[in-house]
Design a protein around this motif. Structure first.
Motif, mmCIF file in Angstrom:
data_model
loop_
_atom_site.group_PDB
_atom_site.id
_atom_site.type_symbol
_atom_site.label_atom_id
_atom_site.label_comp_id
_atom_site.label_asym_id
_atom_site.label_seq_id
_atom_site.Cartn_x
_atom_site.Cartn_y
_atom_site.Cartn_z
ATOM 1 N N ALA A 180 0.822 -1.214 0.000
ATOM 2 C CA ALA A 180 0.000 0.000 0.000
ATOM 3 C C ALA A 180 0.854 1.262 0.000
ATOM 4 N N ALA A 181 2.065 1.174 0.532
ATOM 5 C CA ALA A 181 2.947 2.341 0.604
ATOM 6 C C ALA A 181 3.636 2.640 -0.731
ATOM 7 N N LEU A 182 3.582 1.714 -1.672
ATOM 8 C CA LEU A 182 4.217 1.955 -2.974
ATOM 9 C C LEU A 182 3.479 3.067 -3.709
ATOM 10 N N PRO A 183 4.210 3.988 -4.350
ATOM 11 C CA PRO A 183 3.558 5.114 -5.027
ATOM 12 C C PRO A 183 2.655 4.687 -6.194
ATOM 13 N N SER A 184 2.935 3.552 -6.807
ATOM 14 C CA SER A 184 2.122 3.121 -7.951
ATOM 15 C C SER A 184 0.830 2.423 -7.527
ATOM 16 N N ILE A 185 0.680 2.132 -6.240
ATOM 17 C CA ILE A 185 -0.530 1.466 -5.750
ATOM 18 C C ILE A 185 -1.554 2.532 -5.376
ATOM 19 N N LYS A 186 -2.700 2.485 -6.047
ATOM 20 C CA LYS A 186 -3.764 3.459 -5.775
ATOM 21 C C LYS A 186 -4.763 2.933 -4.752
ATOM 22 N N ARG A 187 -5.036 1.616 -4.809
ATOM 23 C CA ARG A 187 -6.042 1.050 -3.915
ATOM 24 C C ARG A 187 -5.837 -0.455 -3.804
ATOM 25 N N LEU A 188 -6.159 -1.006 -2.654
ATOM 26 C CA LEU A 188 -6.084 -2.446 -2.421
ATOM 27 C C LEU A 188 -7.462 -2.965 -2.046
ATOM 28 N N TRP A 189 -7.800 -4.143 -2.551
ATOM 29 C CA TRP A 189 -9.038 -4.812 -2.177
ATOM 30 C C TRP A 189 -8.706 -6.243 -1.789
ATOM 31 N N PRO A 190 -9.271 -6.710 -0.709
ATOM 32 C CA PRO A 190 -9.040 -8.119 -0.351
ATOM 33 C C PRO A 190 -9.870 -9.036 -1.250
ATOM 34 N N VAL A 191 -9.356 -10.209 -1.503
ATOM 35 C CA VAL A 191 -10.117 -11.226 -2.223
ATOM 36 C C VAL A 191 -10.872 -12.025 -1.176
ATOM 37 N N THR A 192 -12.160 -12.129 -1.359
ATOM 38 C CA THR A 192 -12.996 -12.827 -0.396
ATOM 39 C C THR A 192 -13.627 -14.038 -1.065
ATOM 40 N N LEU A 193 -13.510 -15.181 -0.441
ATOM 41 C CA LEU A 193 -14.138 -16.384 -0.972
ATOM 42 C C LEU A 193 -15.566 -16.473 -0.453
ATOM 43 N N HIS A 194 -16.466 -16.824 -1.342
ATOM 44 C CA HIS A 194 -17.869 -16.995 -0.983
ATOM 45 C C HIS A 194 -18.291 -18.404 -1.358
ATOM 46 N N ASN A 195 -19.079 -19.015 -0.520
ATOM 47 C CA ASN A 195 -19.618 -20.327 -0.852
ATOM 48 C C ASN A 195 -20.770 -20.157 -1.826
ATOM 49 N N VAL A 196 -20.762 -20.956 -2.866
ATOM 50 C CA VAL A 196 -21.813 -20.907 -3.872
ATOM 51 C C VAL A 196 -22.794 -22.028 -3.573
ATOM 52 N N PRO A 197 -24.093 -21.713 -3.552
ATOM 53 C CA PRO A 197 -25.067 -22.780 -3.287
ATOM 54 C C PRO A 197 -25.038 -23.817 -4.401
ATOM 55 N N ASP A 198 -25.380 -25.032 -4.054
ATOM 56 C CA ASP A 198 -25.415 -26.120 -5.023
ATOM 57 C C ASP A 198 -26.699 -25.994 -5.839
ATOM 58 N N ALA A 199 -26.590 -25.403 -7.014
ATOM 59 C CA ALA A 199 -27.766 -25.186 -7.859
ATOM 60 C C ALA A 199 -28.108 -26.462 -8.611
ATOM 61 N N GLN A 200 -29.361 -26.789 -8.633
ATOM 62 C CA GLN A 200 -29.833 -27.952 -9.375
ATOM 63 C C GLN A 200 -30.602 -27.449 -10.590
ATOM 64 N N VAL A 201 -29.950 -27.451 -11.733
ATOM 65 C CA VAL A 201 -30.572 -26.984 -12.959
ATOM 66 C C VAL A 201 -30.915 -28.199 -13.808
ATOM 67 N N HIS A 202 -32.169 -28.301 -14.185
ATOM 68 C CA HIS A 202 -32.611 -29.429 -15.000
ATOM 69 C C HIS A 202 -33.256 -28.887 -16.268
ATOM 70 N N TRP A 203 -32.655 -29.188 -17.371
ATOM 71 C CA TRP A 203 -33.214 -28.777 -18.650
ATOM 72 C C TRP A 203 -32.684 -29.718 -19.704
ATOM 73 N N ALA A 204 -33.537 -30.195 -20.555
ATOM 74 C CA ALA A 204 -33.137 -31.212 -21.527
ATOM 75 C C ALA A 204 -32.843 -30.626 -22.900
ATOM 76 N N GLY A 205 -32.924 -29.334 -23.051
ATOM 77 C CA GLY A 205 -32.659 -28.727 -24.347
ATOM 78 C C GLY A 205 -33.940 -28.489 -25.117
ATOM 79 N N ASN A 206 -33.821 -27.811 -26.207
ATOM 80 C CA ASN A 206 -34.977 -27.478 -27.023
ATOM 81 C C ASN A 206 -35.048 -28.443 -28.205
ATOM 82 N N PRO A 207 -36.105 -29.254 -28.287
ATOM 83 C CA PRO A 207 -36.189 -30.210 -29.391
ATOM 84 C C PRO A 207 -36.334 -29.527 -30.753
ATOM 85 N N ASP A 208 -36.736 -28.258 -30.762
ATOM 86 C CA ASP A 208 -36.913 -27.533 -32.022
ATOM 87 C C ASP A 208 -35.729 -26.630 -32.340
ATOM 88 N N ARG A 209 -34.556 -26.934 -31.785
ATOM 89 C CA ARG A 209 -33.376 -26.082 -31.959
ATOM 90 C C ARG A 209 -33.077 -25.815 -33.433
#
Length: 151
Positions: free
Chosen positions: A28-57
């Motif tokens: 942060a003390a370096l003159p070329s550094i304007k701003r710092l942001w921490p990287v935060t890990l987030h848990n992603v919910p287990d999404a259940q997506v069900h789709w078989a596609g479009n038969p008329d594609r």
């Protein structure tokens, strides 16, 4: 040297938590550094997506390619895309790159398929299907969104 025309940033991973605050303060003390942001890990919910596609594609893609209908999609008028279309600019042959959690190319609005002859023709998974921010990257050639975001 952090003087890049397009991107001016770096990501740093600190493993020694006892020295992390000191290192962050030094950065942060370096003159070329304007701003710092921490990287935060987030848990992603287990999404259940069900789709078989479009038969008329195939019919949908053929109708789109052979369409002679006038564009009446309101966002096109609001953004004046209709004026570009009137001048012959349709976007045909233009490739768009999206960096995201992935793409649900099986969704009918995105053509229902992936690869040659589909709306989504190319893609790459830079981290892999099982990546959670803590484990190793295992990239693959399938850009399917495994996080449930579904661009």
């Amino acid at each position: 040297d952090l003087d890049f025309e397009l991107f001016r940033g770096i990501s740093v991973q600190l493993h020694d938590l006892e020295k992390a605050n000191k290192i962050v303060d030094e950065l942060a003390a370096l003159p070329s550094i304007k701003r710092l942001w921490p990287v935060t890990l987030h848990n992603v919910p287990d999404a259940q997506v069900h789709w078989a596609g479009n038969p008329d594609r195939e019919k949908i893609l053929q109708a789109r390619d052979n369409s002679t209908l006038t564009n009446t999609f309101s966002p096109h008028f609001m953004t004046q895309i209709d004026k570009l279309h009137a001048k012959g600019y349709t976007g045909k042959g233009v490739h768009v790159a999206v960096i995201d959690t992935g793409i649900d190319y099986k969704h009918p609005s995105l053509g229902g398929c992936f690869g040659k002859g589909c709306l989504v023709t190319n893609g790459f998974d830079f981290v892999g299907d099982k990546f959670d921010g803590k484990n190793a990257l295992i990239p693959d050639d399938d850009p399917m969104d495994c996080q449930g975001h579904g661009s």
